[in-house]
Design an enzyme around this catalytic site. Structure first.
Site, mmCIF file in Angstrom:
data_model
loop_
_atom_site.group_PDB
_atom_site.id
_atom_site.type_symbol
_atom_site.label_atom_id
_atom_site.label_comp_id
_atom_site.label_asym_id
_atom_site.label_seq_id
_atom_site.Cartn_x
_atom_site.Cartn_y
_atom_site.Cartn_z
ATOM 1 N N TYR A 97 -75.875 -130.878 6.351
ATOM 2 C CA TYR A 97 -76.675 -132.073 6.612
ATOM 3 C C TYR A 97 -77.870 -131.723 7.480
ATOM 4 O O TYR A 97 -77.919 -130.680 8.133
ATOM 5 C CB TYR A 97 -75.868 -133.202 7.250
ATOM 6 C CG TYR A 97 -75.322 -132.967 8.644
ATOM 7 C CD1 TYR A 97 -76.050 -132.324 9.632
ATOM 8 C CD2 TYR A 97 -74.061 -133.437 8.993
ATOM 9 C CE1 TYR A 97 -75.552 -132.142 10.904
ATOM 10 C CE2 TYR A 97 -73.544 -133.258 10.261
ATOM 11 C CZ TYR A 97 -74.299 -132.609 11.214
ATOM 12 O OH TYR A 97 -73.803 -132.431 12.478
ATOM 13 N N CYS A 98 -78.857 -132.628 7.465
ATOM 14 C CA CYS A 98 -79.964 -132.593 8.418
ATOM 15 C C CYS A 98 -79.857 -133.878 9.238
ATOM 16 O O CYS A 98 -78.768 -134.423 9.388
ATOM 17 C CB CYS A 98 -81.309 -132.469 7.698
ATOM 18 S SG CYS A 98 -81.690 -133.844 6.571
ATOM 19 N N PHE A 99 -80.950 -134.370 9.773
ATOM 20 C CA PHE A 99 -80.859 -135.547 10.633
ATOM 21 C C PHE A 99 -80.531 -136.813 9.845
ATOM 22 O O PHE A 99 -79.646 -137.584 10.224
ATOM 23 C CB PHE A 99 -82.158 -135.735 11.424
ATOM 24 C CG PHE A 99 -82.095 -136.872 12.403
ATOM 25 C CD1 PHE A 99 -81.202 -136.840 13.463
ATOM 26 C CD2 PHE A 99 -82.910 -137.985 12.263
ATOM 27 C CE1 PHE A 99 -81.119 -137.891 14.367
ATOM 28 C CE2 PHE A 99 -82.846 -139.039 13.160
ATOM 29 C CZ PHE A 99 -81.946 -138.986 14.212
ATOM 30 N N SER A 105 -82.061 -131.591 3.994
ATOM 31 C CA SER A 105 -80.771 -131.392 3.325
ATOM 32 C C SER A 105 -80.974 -131.014 1.859
ATOM 33 O O SER A 105 -80.345 -130.076 1.349
ATOM 34 C CB SER A 105 -79.932 -132.669 3.403
ATOM 35 O OG SER A 105 -79.496 -132.921 4.716
ATOM 36 N N TYR A 126 -76.800 -136.526 10.004
ATOM 37 C CA TYR A 126 -76.239 -136.644 11.353
ATOM 38 C C TYR A 126 -76.375 -138.061 11.902
ATOM 39 O O TYR A 126 -75.446 -138.585 12.528
ATOM 40 C CB TYR A 126 -76.939 -135.655 12.291
ATOM 41 C CG TYR A 126 -76.546 -135.840 13.737
ATOM 42 C CD1 TYR A 126 -75.376 -135.286 14.234
ATOM 43 C CD2 TYR A 126 -77.335 -136.603 14.605
ATOM 44 C CE1 TYR A 126 -74.997 -135.472 15.556
ATOM 45 C CE2 TYR A 126 -76.963 -136.804 15.920
ATOM 46 C CZ TYR A 126 -75.797 -136.228 16.393
ATOM 47 O OH TYR A 126 -75.417 -136.434 17.702
#
Length: 368
Positions: A97-99, A105, A126
């Site tokens: 995942y990314c933010f 992502s 996230y």
């Protein structure tokens, strides 16, 4: 598995099973807050992310994407893909995942796919997972009865809690024992990480067959970790159990915690000489932190006794004098403060008793 996405409905399973997560956010984002089961393998380093962010504000998304590709290209791109692939090889069931579960992502997933590695990315990233955990904390007090375990300093509340399936150890999660002398050798984590770990512990507790949620009666702050306000409010309204212990047992327990364990820990980390210096500083600075509440005269008396105990310890390998200042600290500071606080919640006290009696009471509560 084309462009596999892990849906938000799986968040609970991810946390309960400690599913390995590859976090492709920048290191600065990871440091601010992360999940215990995640590993930071960034798509962009902090400096690269900052440049792309500035470009996005000034020139828009397409220019920022183009800059990102130019910054993470060639050998740099290959190194990052290899690091991701190595992680997935060690953790075949990993997610990423990314933010927000957006471009970073998708790009990371695409690069891995081109390298022959399939990894699902988590919907919402996230941010959405963090919001899910905040919701877990806010909802927890309504899930089952909440009981607050109180008792004088040194009565062994943490030792007791660790033996009960009903308990969640807030001090263990905060990495702080709650009192003025409660800091540990390793520093506390960030506030965000404390909240994340608390939520996961509550999720795990909900899978048990415990009849209640048992927590130590804590202040709003555990060291520098703040309990979430709604959760703390529920704790303040909870019924109370009072754990009782003899003064002699309390003294021995505190000498073991404040002196023996901390001294051994510092020496193991730093060596005998530097370890004793760090241990001495820990005791003296902990005392300084409550100087205003003690008053100058009381603080000076305790400091002198503490220094005498430290001198005896280093010169004679004898820790018996530590019992003197600990005893004075209990009876002049901790005990009066505790009794005052207990008086304010006396109407909510359900039971008082020894460790054995408390175990028996909770066992009977479990079967009601």
């Amino acid at each position: 598995m084309p462009n596999a996405i892990v849906a938000a409905e799986q968040y609970r399973e991810i946390f309960l099973n400690q599913h390995p997560i590859m976090d492709v956010r920048a290191p600065i984002e990871f440091t601010r807050g992360a999940f215990p089961n995640s590993t930071n393998l960034p798509l962009m380093l902090d400096s690269e992310r900052e440049k792309v962010g500035t470009c996005y504000k000034q020139s828009g998304q397409q220019a920022a994407i183009a800059l990102g590709h130019s910054l993470v290209n060639g050998p740099i791109k290959q190194q990052r893909i290899e690091a991701w692939a190595s992680y997935v090889k060690a953790n075949p069931n990993a997610y990423l995942y990314c933010f927000r579960g957006g471009l970073r992502s998708q790009l990371s997933q695409q690069w891995l796919k081109e390298a022959g590695v399939e990894v699902p990315y988590i919907q919402g990233g996230y941010k959405a997972m963090r919001q899910y955990l905040i919701g877990v904390i806010e909802a927890a007090p309504a899930q089952q009865p909440l009981l607050s375990l109180s008792g004088m300093t040194g009565c062994g509340k943490t030792d007791f809690l660790l033996q009960r399936k009903e308990a969640v150890d807030l001090e263990g999660i905060a990495n702080h024992r709650g009192s003025s002398f409660g800091k540990n050798i390793d520093p506390q984590s960030t506030q965000i990480n404390f909240e994340n770990q608390l939520a996961i512990a509550l999720l795990q507790h909900q899978t048990s067959d415990a009849a209640c949620l048992l927590l130590e009666d804590e202040s709003f702050l555990i060291g520098r970790s703040a309990l979430p306000q709604t959760f703390y409010n529920a704790m303040q309204a909870a019924n109370v159990l009072v754990l009782e212990e003899s003064d002699d047992a309390r003294l021995e327990r505190l000498r073991n915690e404040y002196v023996h364990k901390m001294y051994s820990g510092f020496c193991e980390r730093l060596g005998p000489e530097a370890g004793f210096a760090a241990f001495s500083d820990y005791l003296l600075q902990s005392l300084v932190s409550i100087r205003k509440r003690l008053g100058g005269k009381q603080h000076q008396e305790l400091q002198d006794l503490m220094q005498q105990a430290l001198d005896q310890q280093i010169n004679q390998n004898d820790t018996s004098l530590h019992l003197v200042w600990i005893n004075l600290l209990l009876h002049k500071y901790y005990d009066p403060m505790y009794l005052y606080q207990l008086e304010n919640k006396s109407e909510r006290v359900l039971f008082k008793g020894s460790h054995q009696a408390m175990h028996e009471w909770l066992d009977s509560y479990q079967t009601r």
